[in-house]
Design a protein around this motif. Sequence first.
Motif, short mmCIF file in Angstrom:
data_model
loop_
_atom_site.label_atom_id
_atom_site.label_comp_id
_atom_site.label_asym_id
_atom_site.label_seq_id
_atom_site.Cartn_x
_atom_site.Cartn_y
_atom_site.Cartn_z
N PHE A 7 -2.57 -41.78 -18.82
CA PHE A 7 -1.24 -42.23 -19.08
C PHE A 7 -0.65 -41.90 -20.33
O PHE A 7 -1.50 -41.51 -21.30
CB PHE A 7 -1.55 -43.84 -19.20
N GLY A 8 0.61 -41.26 -20.12
CA GLY A 8 1.26 -40.87 -21.27
C GLY A 8 2.48 -40.26 -20.96
O GLY A 8 2.94 -40.28 -19.56
N PRO A 9 3.57 -40.33 -21.83
CA PRO A 9 4.98 -39.80 -21.58
C PRO A 9 4.97 -38.30 -21.02
O PRO A 9 3.98 -37.69 -21.20
CB PRO A 9 5.60 -40.07 -22.85
N PRO A 10 6.03 -37.98 -20.45
CA PRO A 10 6.06 -36.60 -19.98
C PRO A 10 5.74 -35.56 -21.31
O PRO A 10 6.31 -35.76 -22.29
CB PRO A 10 7.48 -36.32 -19.53
N GLY A 11 4.76 -34.45 -20.78
CA GLY A 11 4.41 -33.60 -21.86
C GLY A 11 3.41 -34.09 -22.74
O GLY A 11 3.02 -33.45 -23.87
N ALA A 12 2.85 -35.04 -22.51
CA ALA A 12 1.68 -35.66 -23.10
C ALA A 12 0.18 -34.82 -23.30
O ALA A 12 -0.51 -34.85 -24.06
CB ALA A 12 1.40 -37.26 -22.95
N GLY A 13 0.20 -34.24 -21.95
CA GLY A 13 -0.90 -33.35 -21.68
C GLY A 13 -1.88 -33.93 -20.56
O GLY A 13 -2.90 -33.33 -20.57
N LYS A 14 -1.07 -34.84 -19.90
CA LYS A 14 -1.99 -35.48 -18.71
C LYS A 14 -2.67 -34.32 -17.67
O LYS A 14 -3.72 -34.36 -17.49
CB LYS A 14 -1.06 -36.31 -17.90
N GLY A 15 -1.78 -33.33 -17.35
CA GLY A 15 -2.14 -32.39 -16.47
C GLY A 15 -3.27 -31.35 -17.07
O GLY A 15 -4.34 -31.10 -16.45
N THR A 16 -3.07 -31.16 -18.38
CA THR A 16 -3.91 -30.21 -19.07
C THR A 16 -5.39 -31.03 -19.02
O THR A 16 -6.32 -30.37 -18.58
CB THR A 16 -3.51 -29.58 -20.29
N GLN A 17 -5.25 -32.22 -19.32
CA GLN A 17 -6.61 -32.82 -19.58
C GLN A 17 -7.18 -33.04 -18.30
O GLN A 17 -8.55 -33.36 -18.43
CB GLN A 17 -6.39 -34.22 -20.62
N GLU A 19 -7.39 -31.52 -15.63
CA GLU A 19 -7.93 -30.26 -15.24
C GLU A 19 -9.49 -30.44 -15.90
O GLU A 19 -10.39 -29.88 -15.03
CB GLU A 19 -7.18 -28.84 -15.58
N LYS A 20 -9.54 -30.74 -17.19
CA LYS A 20 -10.84 -30.64 -17.84
C LYS A 20 -11.56 -31.83 -17.32
O LYS A 20 -12.84 -31.58 -17.05
CB LYS A 20 -10.63 -30.75 -19.33
N ILE A 21 -11.27 -33.07 -17.28
CA ILE A 21 -11.76 -34.16 -16.49
C ILE A 21 -12.35 -33.71 -15.17
O ILE A 21 -13.55 -34.02 -14.89
CB ILE A 21 -10.98 -35.32 -16.52
N ILE A 22 -11.55 -33.07 -14.22
CA ILE A 22 -11.77 -32.88 -12.90
C ILE A 22 -13.23 -31.84 -13.09
O ILE A 22 -14.02 -31.98 -12.34
CB ILE A 22 -10.93 -32.03 -12.31
N GLU A 23 -13.13 -30.71 -14.10
CA GLU A 23 -14.09 -29.80 -14.01
C GLU A 23 -15.37 -30.55 -14.47
O GLU A 23 -16.71 -30.38 -13.79
CB GLU A 23 -13.66 -28.66 -15.11
N LYS A 24 -15.51 -31.26 -15.47
CA LYS A 24 -16.72 -32.06 -16.08
C LYS A 24 -17.16 -33.15 -15.04
O LYS A 24 -18.29 -33.23 -14.94
CB LYS A 24 -16.22 -32.57 -17.37
N TYR A 25 -16.24 -34.02 -14.69
CA TYR A 25 -16.60 -34.95 -13.94
C TYR A 25 -16.48 -35.15 -12.49
O TYR A 25 -17.01 -35.92 -11.49
CB TYR A 25 -16.17 -36.54 -14.39
N LYS A 26 -16.01 -34.14 -12.01
CA LYS A 26 -15.92 -33.81 -10.45
C LYS A 26 -14.88 -34.97 -9.74
O LYS A 26 -15.26 -35.25 -8.73
CB LYS A 26 -17.15 -33.52 -9.82
N LYS A 174 -5.89 -30.00 -30.93
CA LYS A 174 -6.48 -28.84 -30.13
C LYS A 174 -6.93 -29.53 -28.82
O LYS A 174 -7.39 -30.71 -28.62
CB LYS A 174 -7.72 -28.24 -30.74
N ILE A 175 -6.58 -29.00 -27.92
CA ILE A 175 -6.99 -29.27 -26.49
C ILE A 175 -8.41 -29.70 -26.38
O ILE A 175 -8.84 -30.89 -25.94
CB ILE A 175 -6.60 -28.09 -25.44
N ASP A 176 -9.36 -29.10 -26.83
CA ASP A 176 -10.99 -29.18 -26.81
C ASP A 176 -11.14 -30.41 -27.57
O ASP A 176 -11.95 -31.40 -27.02
CB ASP A 176 -11.66 -28.08 -27.18
#
Length: 190
Positions: A7-17, A19-26, A174-176
């Motif tokens: 959850f967050g406003p447009p541009g908060a990084g939802k898509g970026t994060q 991708e990382k959640i998908i990779e780690k938690y499937k 930082k994204i990480d």
Amino acid sequence: MYNLVIFGPPGAGKGTQSEKIIEKYKLAHISTGDMFRMHISNDTDLGKKVKQILADGLLVPDSITIEMLEEEVKSKPDVKGFIFDGFPRTVPQAEALDKFLEDKGLKINLVLQLDVNQDVIKERIAERQKISGRADDDADKLVKRIDEYFSKTIHVLPYYQSQDKVTKVNGIGKIDDIFEQISAAIDSTI
């Protein structure tokens, strides 16, 4: 099955994060924005309706969004869970999602709130617009999207806060480093 809302406003990084959640938690990613863009690019009847609504910087009606979302969930019966990105955007959507999941014996386990101020949002979207050329990132539409978020969508948070499901994460940095905070929140609710 583990389900979370990012959850967050447009541009908060939802898509970026996501991708990382998908990779780690499937988990399977369900982005209403991606679903809308797919319908628009395929020029479906729904896509034609949604195109004008989004071009005006408005939210797609709940009935259309919920129907598309339910279809998407039903099409993936064997996943470990879902990340709902860009949904729910209204309290009625949150209630409909809870009802739909409850009927399947499921629930939302966590709502991750990416906290980002409006100046950072505008900078990020200006950069994204240069790369992606997304029509909904145009400056005039962006103002409407941010206004929609802060006048309507933000009201979904108290709904989930009353269920003690919201974890606020600083979405600036930082994204990480942001992802470490997200992972800690997910790990504490698995």
